[in-house]
Design a protein around this motif. Structure first.
Motif, short mmCIF file in Angstrom:
data_model
loop_
_atom_site.label_atom_id
_atom_site.label_comp_id
_atom_site.label_asym_id
_atom_site.label_seq_id
_atom_site.Cartn_x
_atom_site.Cartn_y
_atom_site.Cartn_z
N GLY A 151 77.66 31.95 56.10
CA GLY A 151 78.58 32.79 55.36
C GLY A 151 78.02 34.12 54.89
N PHE A 152 76.85 34.50 55.37
CA PHE A 152 76.26 35.78 55.01
C PHE A 152 76.84 36.89 55.88
N LEU A 153 76.93 38.08 55.31
CA LEU A 153 77.37 39.25 56.06
C LEU A 153 76.19 40.17 56.28
N ARG A 154 76.11 40.73 57.50
CA ARG A 154 75.05 41.70 57.79
C ARG A 154 75.43 43.01 57.12
N GLU A 155 74.54 43.48 56.25
CA GLU A 155 74.81 44.71 55.51
C GLU A 155 74.15 45.93 56.12
N GLY A 156 73.11 45.72 56.90
CA GLY A 156 72.46 46.87 57.49
C GLY A 156 71.14 46.54 58.15
N ARG A 157 70.52 47.58 58.60
CA ARG A 157 69.22 47.49 59.28
C ARG A 157 68.20 48.25 58.44
N LEU A 158 67.08 47.61 58.17
CA LEU A 158 66.01 48.21 57.37
C LEU A 158 64.85 48.54 58.30
N GLU A 159 64.60 49.81 58.52
CA GLU A 159 63.54 50.23 59.43
C GLU A 159 62.17 50.04 58.78
N ARG A 160 61.18 49.69 59.60
CA ARG A 160 59.79 49.52 59.16
C ARG A 160 59.73 48.70 57.86
N HIS A 161 60.36 47.54 57.89
CA HIS A 161 60.58 46.74 56.70
C HIS A 161 59.54 45.65 56.46
N THR A 162 59.25 44.85 57.48
CA THR A 162 58.42 43.67 57.27
C THR A 162 57.34 43.57 58.35
N VAL A 163 56.13 43.27 57.92
CA VAL A 163 55.07 43.00 58.89
C VAL A 163 55.20 41.54 59.32
N PRO A 165 53.07 39.32 61.43
CA PRO A 165 51.73 39.41 62.03
C PRO A 165 51.61 38.77 63.40
N ASN A 166 52.51 37.87 63.75
CA ASN A 166 52.46 37.25 65.08
C ASN A 166 53.07 38.16 66.15
N LEU A 167 53.70 39.27 65.72
CA LEU A 167 54.31 40.21 66.65
C LEU A 167 53.66 41.58 66.61
N SER A 168 53.26 42.03 65.41
CA SER A 168 52.72 43.39 65.28
C SER A 168 52.04 43.55 63.92
N ALA A 169 51.06 44.43 63.88
CA ALA A 169 50.42 44.78 62.61
C ALA A 169 51.23 45.85 61.86
N GLU A 170 52.17 46.46 62.56
CA GLU A 170 53.04 47.49 61.98
C GLU A 170 54.32 46.85 61.44
N PRO A 171 54.90 47.42 60.36
CA PRO A 171 56.18 46.90 59.88
C PRO A 171 57.26 47.04 60.94
N ARG A 172 58.06 46.00 61.05
CA ARG A 172 59.14 45.95 62.04
C ARG A 172 60.49 46.08 61.34
N PRO A 173 61.53 46.44 62.09
CA PRO A 173 62.86 46.50 61.48
C PRO A 173 63.42 45.10 61.22
N SER A 174 64.22 45.04 60.17
CA SER A 174 64.88 43.79 59.79
C SER A 174 66.36 44.05 59.57
N PHE A 175 67.15 43.00 59.71
CA PHE A 175 68.54 43.05 59.29
C PHE A 175 68.61 42.49 57.88
N MET A 176 69.43 43.12 57.04
CA MET A 176 69.69 42.63 55.69
C MET A 176 71.03 41.90 55.71
N TYR A 177 71.00 40.68 55.20
CA TYR A 177 72.20 39.85 55.07
C TYR A 177 72.38 39.50 53.60
N ALA A 178 73.64 39.31 53.18
CA ALA A 178 73.88 38.91 51.80
C ALA A 178 75.17 38.11 51.69
N ARG A 179 75.19 37.33 50.65
CA ARG A 179 76.40 36.61 50.23
C ARG A 179 76.52 36.87 48.74
N CYS A 180 77.69 37.33 48.31
CA CYS A 180 77.88 37.72 46.92
C CYS A 180 79.11 37.03 46.34
N ARG A 181 79.13 36.99 45.01
CA ARG A 181 80.36 36.52 44.36
C ARG A 181 80.98 37.66 43.60
#
Length: 181
Positions: A151-163, A165-181
């Motif tokens: 039930g989460f909605l994708r709110e956006g893409r966060l560039e250079r957000h999270t390292v 370590p099994n994929l890269s030493a550089e921060p990678r982009p992430s999708f932000m999801y949320a569920r609100c009331r």
């Protein structure tokens, strides 16, 4: 110690979400902390020694006790001593950040959406929380699908957000999801 009103235990149709125990480390190590496929999109590398998993459990117990986080272990109803995953609720004012992991042999059975939905219903019914959010790597299609099924909605893409370590030493982009009331 922070006072939180999240329950110590949550029961779903097939799972119990409960507090971590020191005795859980060997089962977690056997189940998934050393599994490269499970760790692929995680912020940690696969554990190579049981002591690493024990250190993680010690951290979880401390976070649970100080009220900063609720790292719920997922266990089947019929075996409380065999953790198969975790749903970590990192607590902030008005918001909860979720993280989760599941043993590979249980992938595709709908267990994680079941746990997330049950947690969301309880947490969003509390007056202090208005938002539950989670991020996942843009290439982690399975995690994105889990959040959408929960039930989460994708709110956006966060560039250079999270390292990741099994994929890269550089921060990678992430999708932000949320569920609100």
């Amino acid at each position: 110690m922070t006072t939180i009103s999240l329950p110590d235990e949550i029961r779903t149709q097939r799972l119990t979400l409960r507090a971590p125990r020191r005795s859980d480390a060997p089962a977690l190590f056997a189940a998934y902390t050393q599994d490269i496929d499970v760790a692929r999109y995680m912020t940690w590398r696969p554990h190579t020694q049981l002591a690493q998993t024990q250190g993680f459990i010690d951290y979880c117990i401390k976070a649970w006790d100080d009220g900063s986080c609720r790292p719920y272990l997922l266990v089947p109803h019929d075996n409380d001593d065999i953790p198969i995953g975790m749903l970590e609720a990192r607590l902030q004012p008005r918001t909860i950040d979720l993280g989760y992991v599941l043993q590979r042999k249980y992938w595709g059975e709908g267990l994680m959406p079941e746990a997330i939905v049950s947690f969301n219903q309880l947490a969003l019914a509390l007056p202090e929380y208005f938002r539950i959010q989670a991020t996942c790597d843009v290439d982690n299609v399975a995690s994105a699908r889990t959040l959408e099924k929960s039930g989460f909605l994708r709110e956006g893409r966060l560039e250079r957000h999270t390292v990741i370590p099994n994929l890269s030493a550089e921060p990678r982009p992430s999708f932000m999801y949320a569920r609100c009331r």
